[in-house]
Design a protein around this motif. Structure first.
Motif, PDB file in Angstrom:
ATOM      1  N   LYS A 178       0.852  -1.187   0.000  1.00 47.45           N
ATOM      2  CA  LYS A 178       0.000   0.000   0.000  1.00 47.45           C
ATOM      3  C   LYS A 178       0.888   1.236   0.000  1.00 47.45           C
ATOM      4  N   SER A 179       0.314   2.366  -0.293  1.00 45.31           N
ATOM      5  CA  SER A 179       1.082   3.609  -0.319  1.00 45.31           C
ATOM      6  C   SER A 179       1.683   3.907   1.047  1.00 45.31           C
ATOM      7  N   ASN A 180       2.886   4.481   0.998  1.00 51.56           N
ATOM      8  CA  ASN A 180       3.581   5.031   2.167  1.00 51.56           C
ATOM      9  C   ASN A 180       4.216   4.005   3.099  1.00 51.56           C
ATOM     10  N   ILE A 181       4.228   2.723   2.731  1.00 53.32           N
ATOM     11  CA  ILE A 181       5.073   1.802   3.493  1.00 53.32           C
ATOM     12  C   ILE A 181       6.412   1.710   2.774  1.00 53.32           C
ATOM     13  N   ASN A 182       7.459   1.373   3.516  1.00 49.80           N
ATOM     14  CA  ASN A 182       8.762   1.175   2.888  1.00 49.80           C
ATOM     15  C   ASN A 182       8.735  -0.086   2.039  1.00 49.80           C
ATOM     16  N   ILE A 183       9.440  -0.042   0.932  1.00 49.86           N
ATOM     17  CA  ILE A 183       9.485  -1.204   0.055  1.00 49.86           C
ATOM     18  C   ILE A 183      10.120  -2.401   0.762  1.00 49.86           C
ATOM     19  N   GLY A 184      10.929  -2.125   1.790  1.00 54.08           N
ATOM     20  CA  GLY A 184      11.540  -3.191   2.570  1.00 54.08           C
ATOM     21  C   GLY A 184      10.543  -4.106   3.268  1.00 54.08           C
ATOM     22  N   GLY A 225      -4.213   0.332  -1.794  1.00 58.40           N
ATOM     23  CA  GLY A 225      -3.681  -1.017  -1.713  1.00 58.40           C
ATOM     24  C   GLY A 225      -2.863  -1.390  -2.935  1.00 58.40           C
ATOM     25  N   TYR A 226      -3.307  -2.423  -3.649  1.00 62.33           N
ATOM     26  CA  TYR A 226      -2.521  -2.942  -4.773  1.00 62.33           C
ATOM     27  C   TYR A 226      -3.443  -3.578  -5.801  1.00 62.33           C
ATOM     28  N   GLU A 227      -2.900  -3.797  -6.977  1.00 63.40           N
ATOM     29  CA  GLU A 227      -3.586  -4.563  -8.013  1.00 63.40           C
ATOM     30  C   GLU A 227      -2.573  -5.508  -8.644  1.00 63.40           C
ATOM     31  N   ILE A 228      -2.969  -6.772  -8.832  1.00 63.50           N
ATOM     32  CA  ILE A 228      -2.120  -7.760  -9.489  1.00 63.50           C
ATOM     33  C   ILE A 228      -2.498  -7.805 -10.965  1.00 63.50           C
ATOM     34  N   VAL A 241       2.738  -6.218 -10.117  1.00 64.00           N
ATOM     35  CA  VAL A 241       1.716  -5.561  -9.290  1.00 64.00           C
ATOM     36  C   VAL A 241       1.838  -4.045  -9.403  1.00 64.00           C
ATOM     37  N   GLY A 242       0.736  -3.374  -9.134  1.00 68.58           N
ATOM     38  CA  GLY A 242       0.718  -1.922  -9.101  1.00 68.58           C
ATOM     39  C   GLY A 242       0.215  -1.425  -7.766  1.00 68.58           C
ATOM     40  N   VAL A 243       0.763  -0.318  -7.293  1.00 71.32           N
ATOM     41  CA  VAL A 243       0.326   0.297  -6.037  1.00 71.32           C
ATOM     42  C   VAL A 243      -0.836   1.240  -6.336  1.00 71.32           C
ATOM     43  N   LYS A 281       4.466   4.470  -3.553  1.00 65.77           N
ATOM     44  CA  LYS A 281       3.551   5.532  -3.954  1.00 65.77           C
ATOM     45  C   LYS A 281       2.556   4.987  -4.968  1.00 65.77           C
ATOM     46  N   ALA A 282       1.326   5.480  -4.937  1.00 67.45           N
ATOM     47  CA  ALA A 282       0.321   5.070  -5.906  1.00 67.45           C
ATOM     48  C   ALA A 282       0.836   5.310  -7.323  1.00 67.45           C
ATOM     49  N   GLY A 283       0.644   4.346  -8.181  1.00 68.14           N
ATOM     50  CA  GLY A 283       1.113   4.439  -9.556  1.00 68.14           C
ATOM     51  C   GLY A 283       2.372   3.638  -9.833  1.00 68.14           C
ATOM     52  N   MET A 284       3.105   3.241  -8.785  1.00 68.79           N
ATOM     53  CA  MET A 284       4.302   2.426  -8.982  1.00 68.79           C
ATOM     54  C   MET A 284       3.902   1.038  -9.472  1.00 68.79           C
ATOM     55  N   ILE A 285       4.706   0.482 -10.378  1.00 68.84           N
ATOM     56  CA  ILE A 285       4.496  -0.876 -10.889  1.00 68.84           C
ATOM     57  C   ILE A 285       5.816  -1.628 -10.773  1.00 68.84           C
ATOM     58  N   PHE A 286       5.765  -2.831 -10.211  1.00 68.03           N
ATOM     59  CA  PHE A 286       6.983  -3.620 -10.041  1.00 68.03           C
ATOM     60  C   PHE A 286       6.632  -5.098  -9.905  1.00 68.03           C
ATOM     61  N   THR A 287       7.657  -5.937  -9.937  1.00 72.46           N
ATOM     62  CA  THR A 287       7.455  -7.368  -9.769  1.00 72.46           C
ATOM     63  C   THR A 287       7.802  -7.790  -8.348  1.00 72.46           C
TER      64      THR A 287
END
Length: 254
Positions: free
Chosen positions: A133-139, A236-239, A230-232, A188-194
């Motif tokens: 979700k937005s605003n958590i660290n990617i870690g 939350g997220y979308e797969i 997935v996208g933020v 952040k909302a809008g980020m896309i990654f695996t």
């Protein structure tokens, strides 16, 4: 964000559709070259392109990684045997956008340990995705995976990671599958990654073979991997790479 998500979802649906087709042919005696041809044809039939083909010199349209191969296995005339476990990694490019996904397949009947490894690998990926979700660290993603995996006596590969994806195959940020939840940039909302954890039954160390691509476990222990793009979102997220046929996890292990 709407455009990038929709285009990634389209590419992702083609990649996951290719894996749905792979599920139909995985059996003893089938070569990984046959799997590669199926993926190539399916992606082309959907007016898309295979991202791995010729990427930095990679010679095939997908990666096929069996047993102790961690990732980037090159399809060949070698045939599958009863008891093998197999990861197939597919990335489709559609209208300039990428969708990247991989799944485990079981050839015939595998060992109890292999079944557990596959299940824990899938569960660790899905648990990590569920906290996005937005605003958590990617870690937080890697921390969640490592905690789940090591509690079951397995190890998380350190040499490879998830990655940003979109109009480029690999972008920032890197998505580690281990480490502290306080590390890395904020989502952040809008980020896309695996998210694509590689989990070993033994030690996490790997080595790359002379072909320059195939990564294997140093101790020759089994390895498993699953991957979703997935996208933020705002809440939350979308797969983007879910199977339309519900084949995200090997049906013969459910």
């Amino acid at each position: 964000m709407i455009e990038s998500f929709e285009k990634t979802k389209l590419a992702g649906s083609i990649a996951s559709g290719a894996l749905d087709e792979v599920d139909k042919i995985v059996r003893p005696g089938v070569s990984t070259d046959e799997i590669d041809k199926l993926c190539y044809d399916y992606i082309n039939d959907h007016k898309a392109y295979s991202a791995p083909l010729y990427y930095r010199g990679f010679p095939k349209s997908c990666c096929t990684s069996t047993n102790h191969i961690v990732c980037h296995g090159i399809p060949s005339s070698k045939t599958l045997k009863d008891g093998d476990i197999l990861n197939v990694d597919v990335t489709a490019i559609k209208d300039g956008w990428h969708g990247d996904t991989s799944r485990m397949f079981v050839v015939g009947d595998c060992s109890v340990k292999a079944k557990k490894l596959i299940r824990i690998t899938y569960e660790s990926m899905m648990k990590a995705i569920s906290i996005i979700k937005s605003n958590i660290n990617i870690g937080h993603i890697g921390h969640t995976i490592q905690k789940n995996v090591e509690a079951e006596g397995f190890s998380v590969v350190r040499d490879f990671c998830g990655h940003g994806i979109g109009e480029n195959f690999h972008e920032s940020p890197n998505v580690l599958h281990y480490g502290s939840k306080d590390l890395g940039p904020k989502l952040k909302a809008g980020m896309i990654f695996t998210v694509e954890p590689m989990i070993n039954a033994g030690n996490y160390e790997t080595k790359t073979l002379k072909d320059g691509w195939t990564a294997v476990t140093k101790d020759k222990s089994l390895s498993a991997q699953f991957e979703h793009t997935v996208g933020v979102t705002d809440d939350g997220y979308e797969i983007f790479t879910l199977s339309e046929k519900g084949l995200n996890f090997p049906p013969n292990l459910e």
